[in-house]
Motif scaffolding. Sequence first.
Motif, PDB file in Angstrom:
ATOM      1  N   ASP A   7     -17.411   0.186  -0.202  1.00  0.00           N
ATOM      2  CA  ASP A   7     -17.348  -0.998  -1.052  1.00  0.00           C
ATOM      3  C   ASP A   7     -17.372  -2.202  -0.124  1.00  0.00           C
ATOM      4  OD1 ASP A   7     -16.941  -2.938  -2.916  1.00  0.00           O
ATOM      5  OD2 ASP A   7     -14.905  -2.340  -3.467  1.00  0.00           O
ATOM      6  N   THR A  12     -13.827   4.365   2.371  1.00  0.00           N
ATOM      7  CA  THR A  12     -12.741   5.257   1.960  1.00  0.00           C
ATOM      8  C   THR A  12     -13.216   6.690   2.108  1.00  0.00           C
ATOM      9  OG1 THR A  12     -11.912   3.611   0.385  1.00  0.00           O
ATOM     10  CG2 THR A  12     -11.134   5.875   0.126  1.00  0.00           C
ATOM     11  N   THR A  48      -7.740   9.427   3.173  1.00  0.00           N
ATOM     12  CA  THR A  48      -6.795   9.932   2.184  1.00  0.00           C
ATOM     13  C   THR A  48      -7.214  11.335   1.755  1.00  0.00           C
ATOM     14  OG1 THR A  48      -5.547   9.288   0.200  1.00  0.00           O
ATOM     15  CG2 THR A  48      -7.951   8.996   0.128  1.00  0.00           C
ATOM     16  N   ASN A  92      -1.407  10.894   0.738  1.00  0.00           N
ATOM     17  CA  ASN A  92      -1.052  11.273  -0.626  1.00  0.00           C
ATOM     18  C   ASN A  92      -0.067  12.432  -0.644  1.00  0.00           C
ATOM     19  OD1 ASN A  92      -3.599  12.536   0.429  1.00  0.00           O
ATOM     20  ND2 ASN A  92      -3.174  13.960  -1.262  1.00  0.00           N
ATOM     21  N   ASP A 174      -0.096   4.994  -6.017  1.00  0.00           N
ATOM     22  CA  ASP A 174      -0.374   3.644  -5.511  1.00  0.00           C
ATOM     23  C   ASP A 174      -0.897   3.628  -4.085  1.00  0.00           C
ATOM     24  OD1 ASP A 174       0.530   2.743  -7.920  1.00  0.00           O
ATOM     25  OD2 ASP A 174       2.364   1.810  -7.160  1.00  0.00           O
ATOM     26  N   LEU A 176      -3.702   4.385  -2.574  1.00  0.00           N
ATOM     27  CA  LEU A 176      -5.005   3.783  -2.297  1.00  0.00           C
ATOM     28  C   LEU A 176      -4.999   2.279  -2.556  1.00  0.00           C
ATOM     29  CD1 LEU A 176      -7.886   6.181  -3.409  1.00  0.00           C
ATOM     30  CD2 LEU A 176      -7.396   5.280  -1.140  1.00  0.00           C
ATOM     31  N   SER A 177      -4.363   1.860  -3.633  1.00  0.00           N
ATOM     32  CA  SER A 177      -4.316   0.422  -3.920  1.00  0.00           C
ATOM     33  C   SER A 177      -3.522  -0.314  -2.849  1.00  0.00           C
ATOM     34  CB  SER A 177      -3.721   0.165  -5.300  1.00  0.00           C
ATOM     35  OG  SER A 177      -2.408   0.680  -5.406  1.00  0.00           O
ATOM     36  N   GLU A 178      -2.474   0.303  -2.323  1.00  0.00           N
ATOM     37  CA  GLU A 178      -1.714  -0.313  -1.237  1.00  0.00           C
ATOM     38  C   GLU A 178      -2.562  -0.402   0.025  1.00  0.00           C
ATOM     39  OE1 GLU A 178       1.508  -2.024   0.871  1.00  0.00           O
ATOM     40  OE2 GLU A 178       1.115  -1.788  -1.268  1.00  0.00           O
ATOM     41  N   GLN A 180      -5.791  -0.644   0.158  1.00  0.00           N
ATOM     42  CA  GLN A 180      -6.776  -1.706  -0.075  1.00  0.00           C
ATOM     43  C   GLN A 180      -6.150  -3.082   0.108  1.00  0.00           C
ATOM     44  OE1 GLN A 180      -8.029  -0.545  -3.975  1.00  0.00           O
ATOM     45  NE2 GLN A 180      -9.310   1.128  -3.229  1.00  0.00           N
ATOM     46  N   ALA A 181      -4.912  -3.246  -0.361  1.00  0.00           N
ATOM     47  CA  ALA A 181      -4.216  -4.521  -0.186  1.00  0.00           C
ATOM     48  C   ALA A 181      -3.979  -4.819   1.290  1.00  0.00           C
ATOM     49  CB  ALA A 181      -2.896  -4.508  -0.957  1.00  0.00           C
ATOM     50  N   ALA A 184      -7.060  -6.184   3.005  1.00  0.00           N
ATOM     51  CA  ALA A 184      -7.696  -7.374   2.431  1.00  0.00           C
ATOM     52  C   ALA A 184      -7.997  -8.441   3.477  1.00  0.00           C
ATOM     53  CB  ALA A 184      -6.818  -7.945   1.317  1.00  0.00           C
TER      54      ALA A 184
END
Length: 202
Positions: A7, A12, A48, A92, A174, A176-178, A180-181, A184
């Motif tokens: 992306d 990832t 991951t 994970n 969470d 993966l979202s963490e 990504q954050a 950033a």
Amino acid sequence: MISLTQDGGLWTVTIDRPDKANSLTPEMLEDLCRIAESAQDARALVLTGTGRVFSAGADLEAARTGLALSPLWERLSGALVRLNGLTIAALNGTAAGGALGMVLACDLRIAVPATKIFYPVMKLGFLPQPSDPARLVALVGPSRAKLILMAGQKIPAEEALAWGLIDRIVPPGDVLSEAQALAADSMGATPEHAAAIKALIR
């Protein structure tokens, strides 16, 4: 069984063999090496897994035929260390055996609460991969490295966090979202800027 999504500059990489605890075959390890070696333009790379285990290390049958001693493990960790982008192990679940090498080679490590870290080389009669002990010592010190490598201790997430072996514990779902954050700022920087800061830290 190794998937890659891109992306923009965020790569990832997912280990997807949950029925076998994401244990790695030679082909999977080769795929991971190729991806890491081709990621020089990635702003950030996240590793991951699927299911409840990040990776149990070498597939048992493959380990019996020599995978546990393969130079592919060192090739993978070396490729990750050389990347100029931010590398994040988004655990994970449990990371064990040779799979710990890629985790240690990443810049950051985040994990769900159920994660355990262990590297049973003493019990199994193998040596760890050459670069892994020094990276482990750099994070946790020599005594704690011996607890893992020589005493065979399984380190739960809370203890691993206190040691500096992982950097943050995140709720299940969470991770993966963490990751990504955390990526950033690197995603918003030029590759040259990120590489310069990483070089200063090295």
